[in-house]
Design a protein around this motif. Structure first.
Motif, PDB file in Angstrom:
ATOM      1  N   VAL A 100      -2.576  51.370   5.147  1.00 30.84           N
ATOM      2  CA  VAL A 100      -3.657  52.357   5.177  1.00 30.84           C
ATOM      3  C   VAL A 100      -4.326  52.368   3.809  1.00 30.84           C
ATOM      4  O   VAL A 100      -3.659  52.530   2.781  1.00 30.84           O
ATOM      5  N   TYR A 101      -5.644  52.185   3.799  1.00 29.35           N
ATOM      6  CA  TYR A 101      -6.436  52.254   2.581  1.00 29.35           C
ATOM      7  C   TYR A 101      -7.074  53.633   2.463  1.00 29.35           C
ATOM      8  O   TYR A 101      -7.471  54.228   3.471  1.00 29.35           O
ATOM      9  N   VAL A 102      -7.193  54.122   1.235  1.00 32.03           N
ATOM     10  CA  VAL A 102      -7.820  55.419   0.972  1.00 32.03           C
ATOM     11  C   VAL A 102      -8.949  55.225  -0.033  1.00 32.03           C
ATOM     12  O   VAL A 102      -8.733  54.648  -1.110  1.00 32.03           O
ATOM     13  N   ASP A 103     -10.141  55.701   0.316  1.00 33.26           N
ATOM     14  CA  ASP A 103     -11.261  55.700  -0.615  1.00 33.26           C
ATOM     15  C   ASP A 103     -12.329  56.632  -0.056  1.00 33.26           C
ATOM     16  O   ASP A 103     -12.358  56.877   1.162  1.00 33.26           O
ATOM     17  N   HIS A 104     -13.181  57.129  -0.917  1.00 37.76           N
ATOM     18  CA  HIS A 104     -14.279  57.972  -0.448  1.00 37.76           C
ATOM     19  C   HIS A 104     -15.625  57.425  -0.893  1.00 37.76           C
ATOM     20  O   HIS A 104     -16.674  57.987  -0.584  1.00 37.76           O
ATOM     21  N   THR A 124      -3.979  47.913  10.278  1.00 33.09           N
ATOM     22  CA  THR A 124      -4.642  48.406   9.070  1.00 33.09           C
ATOM     23  C   THR A 124      -5.554  49.558   9.473  1.00 33.09           C
ATOM     24  O   THR A 124      -6.102  49.574  10.577  1.00 33.09           O
ATOM     25  N   ALA A 125      -5.700  50.524   8.577  1.00 26.86           N
ATOM     26  CA  ALA A 125      -6.546  51.679   8.840  1.00 26.86           C
ATOM     27  C   ALA A 125      -7.156  52.145   7.528  1.00 26.86           C
ATOM     28  O   ALA A 125      -6.753  51.709   6.444  1.00 26.86           O
ATOM     29  N   TYR A 126      -8.123  53.043   7.634  1.00 25.73           N
ATOM     30  CA  TYR A 126      -8.867  53.505   6.481  1.00 25.73           C
ATOM     31  C   TYR A 126      -9.006  55.015   6.539  1.00 25.73           C
ATOM     32  O   TYR A 126      -9.362  55.575   7.582  1.00 25.73           O
ATOM     33  N   VAL A 127      -8.705  55.679   5.428  1.00 24.00           N
ATOM     34  CA  VAL A 127      -8.876  57.128   5.317  1.00 24.00           C
ATOM     35  C   VAL A 127     -10.017  57.380   4.340  1.00 24.00           C
ATOM     36  O   VAL A 127      -9.943  56.979   3.172  1.00 24.00           O
ATOM     37  N   GLU A 128     -11.073  58.035   4.812  1.00 21.11           N
ATOM     38  CA  GLU A 128     -12.171  58.400   3.925  1.00 21.11           C
ATOM     39  C   GLU A 128     -11.862  59.761   3.323  1.00 21.11           C
ATOM     40  O   GLU A 128     -11.984  60.799   3.974  1.00 21.11           O
ATOM     41  N   ALA A 129     -11.408  59.749   2.074  1.00 23.45           N
ATOM     42  CA  ALA A 129     -11.013  60.985   1.410  1.00 23.45           C
ATOM     43  C   ALA A 129     -10.904  60.750  -0.084  1.00 23.45           C
ATOM     44  O   ALA A 129     -10.686  59.626  -0.547  1.00 23.45           O
ATOM     45  N   GLU A 130     -11.068  61.819  -0.862  1.00 22.22           N
ATOM     46  CA  GLU A 130     -10.715  61.789  -2.281  1.00 22.22           C
ATOM     47  C   GLU A 130      -9.202  61.588  -2.371  1.00 22.22           C
ATOM     48  O   GLU A 130      -8.437  62.245  -1.661  1.00 22.22           O
ATOM     49  N   MET A 131      -8.762  60.701  -3.238  1.00 17.29           N
ATOM     50  CA  MET A 131      -7.315  60.465  -3.311  1.00 17.29           C
ATOM     51  C   MET A 131      -6.559  61.698  -3.773  1.00 17.29           C
ATOM     52  O   MET A 131      -5.376  61.853  -3.477  1.00 17.29           O
ATOM     53  N   ASP A 133      -6.993  64.619  -2.623  1.00 19.68           N
ATOM     54  CA  ASP A 133      -6.822  65.510  -1.469  1.00 19.68           C
ATOM     55  C   ASP A 133      -5.568  65.087  -0.710  1.00 19.68           C
ATOM     56  O   ASP A 133      -5.622  64.474   0.356  1.00 19.68           O
ATOM     57  N   THR A 134      -4.428  65.443  -1.267  1.00 23.05           N
ATOM     58  CA  THR A 134      -3.141  64.965  -0.765  1.00 23.05           C
ATOM     59  C   THR A 134      -2.930  65.284   0.704  1.00 23.05           C
ATOM     60  O   THR A 134      -2.446  64.442   1.471  1.00 23.05           O
ATOM     61  N   ALA A 168      -3.918  63.345 -13.025  1.00 27.46           N
ATOM     62  CA  ALA A 168      -3.452  62.060 -12.498  1.00 27.46           C
ATOM     63  C   ALA A 168      -1.954  62.090 -12.241  1.00 27.46           C
ATOM     64  O   ALA A 168      -1.475  61.628 -11.196  1.00 27.46           O
ATOM     65  N   LEU A 169      -1.190  62.641 -13.197  1.00 28.59           N
ATOM     66  CA  LEU A 169       0.256  62.776 -13.009  1.00 28.59           C
ATOM     67  C   LEU A 169       0.571  63.626 -11.788  1.00 28.59           C
ATOM     68  O   LEU A 169       1.470  63.304 -11.001  1.00 28.59           O
ATOM     69  N   GLY A 170      -0.153  64.727 -11.645  1.00 29.42           N
ATOM     70  CA  GLY A 170       0.088  65.629 -10.520  1.00 29.42           C
ATOM     71  C   GLY A 170      -0.156  64.962  -9.180  1.00 29.42           C
ATOM     72  O   GLY A 170       0.577  65.197  -8.208  1.00 29.42           O
ATOM     73  N   LEU A 171      -1.191  64.136  -9.116  1.00 28.80           N
ATOM     74  CA  LEU A 171      -1.488  63.420  -7.870  1.00 28.80           C
ATOM     75  C   LEU A 171      -0.310  62.536  -7.465  1.00 28.80           C
ATOM     76  O   LEU A 171       0.151  62.577  -6.313  1.00 28.80           O
ATOM     77  N   ILE A 172       0.190  61.727  -8.392  1.00 33.61           N
ATOM     78  CA  ILE A 172       1.298  60.829  -8.073  1.00 33.61           C
ATOM     79  C   ILE A 172       2.552  61.619  -7.732  1.00 33.61           C
ATOM     80  O   ILE A 172       3.294  61.278  -6.800  1.00 33.61           O
ATOM     81  N   ASP A 173       2.790  62.695  -8.448  1.00 35.55           N
ATOM     82  CA  ASP A 173       3.963  63.522  -8.176  1.00 35.55           C
ATOM     83  C   ASP A 173       3.901  64.125  -6.779  1.00 35.55           C
ATOM     84  O   ASP A 173       4.894  64.110  -6.032  1.00 35.55           O
ATOM     85  N   ARG A 174       2.729  64.654  -6.398  1.00 30.26           N
ATOM     86  CA  ARG A 174       2.594  65.270  -5.065  1.00 30.26           C
ATOM     87  C   ARG A 174       2.854  64.255  -3.963  1.00 30.26           C
ATOM     88  O   ARG A 174       3.533  64.557  -2.970  1.00 30.26           O
ATOM     89  N   LEU A 175       2.321  63.072  -4.127  1.00 32.91           N
ATOM     90  CA  LEU A 175       2.480  62.061  -3.079  1.00 32.91           C
ATOM     91  C   LEU A 175       3.905  61.529  -3.018  1.00 32.91           C
ATOM     92  O   LEU A 175       4.479  61.392  -1.934  1.00 32.91           O
ATOM     93  N   THR A 176       4.482  61.213  -4.158  1.00 35.43           N
ATOM     94  CA  THR A 176       5.838  60.650  -4.124  1.00 35.43           C
ATOM     95  C   THR A 176       6.856  61.680  -3.642  1.00 35.43           C
ATOM     96  O   THR A 176       7.836  61.323  -2.981  1.00 35.43           O
ATOM     97  N   ARG A 177       6.628  62.960  -3.936  1.00 32.69           N
ATOM     98  CA  ARG A 177       7.551  63.987  -3.446  1.00 32.69           C
ATOM     99  C   ARG A 177       7.513  64.098  -1.926  1.00 32.69           C
ATOM    100  O   ARG A 177       8.522  64.443  -1.297  1.00 32.69           O
TER     101      ARG A 177
END
Length: 262
Positions: A100-104, A124-131, A133-134, A168-177
């Protein structure tokens, strides 16, 4: 929603299109070409830099789909299609891989069909979103991926576009958690090769284009806190599992790693 083409400003350089220009692609405009050439005059290894970043992504995905046995990939900031896109590399090794690809960005959306090819066994799929926006990213990704099973979160040279480091740190933390044990983070980030590189990036950032923040390895390492780094750990691109295609222009300027969630 407006047609993607109507949202594209071709008068201002865009990093995805400049990168495309350096890689020899055709999805760029005069503003991108001029910006790329100006950057290259100040920092001559720019084209090699773009190529070596792509090879680094290929080596990370090769490890994940091969040795690590990953079958699900969530790629943030897909960028413009080029050679060795994540799904192409993963599905060459594991035809049943799901990506799944993510981009806006409207530039990327315009070319999204090239990212949505797949083997019959995979998807394969595509998500149209701000990265950032977890919730939307994960909810839409769950239509293609089973988020109860391990996922490789792929972030290749996109986090520099988030100016605030804590964000940026918060984004990665939210997703990996939110991803299960056994998931991976595959991350690449740019640092400065020297004063010429810093000058080139500062000049580009001053043009009104979306800026990119160069960050040192000590900051890049923080994205992997709580994860088990795969050998050789955080390394410059040429020193991370090199192969016959590995160049050395980015020995200081590109860094990355793959980390596994315990």
């Amino acid at each position: 929603m407006k047609d993607p083409q109507s949202r594209i400003d071709t008068s201002v350089a865009h990093s995805a299109r400049v990168w495309n220009y350096w890689l020899g692609g055709k999805d760029n405009y005069e503003a991108d070409q001029l910006a790329g050439e100006a950057y290259e005059r100040t920092f001559p290894p720019s084209r090699a830099f773009a190529q070596e970043s792509r090879h680094f992504l290929r080596r990370m995905i090769t490890y994940l789909a091969g040795e690590a046995g990953v079958r699900q990939f969530l790629d943030l900031g897909a960028g413009l299609p080029t050679v060795n896109n994540t799904h192409e590399v993963a599905q060459r090794i594991a035809p049943d891989a799901r990506v799944v690809y993510v981009d806006h960005d409207p530039i990327v959306i315009r070319h999204v069909d090239a990212l949505l090819t797949s083997t019959p066994e995979g998807a394969t799929a595509y998500v149209e979103a701000e990265m950032q926006d977890t919730e939307k990213v994960l909810a839409d990704a769950a239509r293609t991926l089973d988020l109860s099973r391990p996922v490789a979160l792929v972030c290749c040279d996109v986090l520099g576009h988030i100016v605030d480091f804590d964000e940026a740190l918060g984004l990665i933390d939210r997703l990996t958690r939110r991803l299960p044990s056994g998931s991976f983070l595959a991350l690449s980030h740019c640092w400065a090769d020297g004063p010429e590189h810093i000058a080139a990036q500062n000049a580009y950032n001053a043009t009104g284009a979306i800026p990119y923040i160069l960050r040192p390895p000590s900051m890049i390492a923080r994205f992997f806190e709580g994860l088990d780094l795969v050998d050789p750990g955080l390394a410059s691109w040429p020193n991370w599992r090199p192969d016959s295609t590995t160049g050395t222009a980015t020995v200081r300027a590109g860094w990355g790693a793959v980390g596994r969630k315990p």
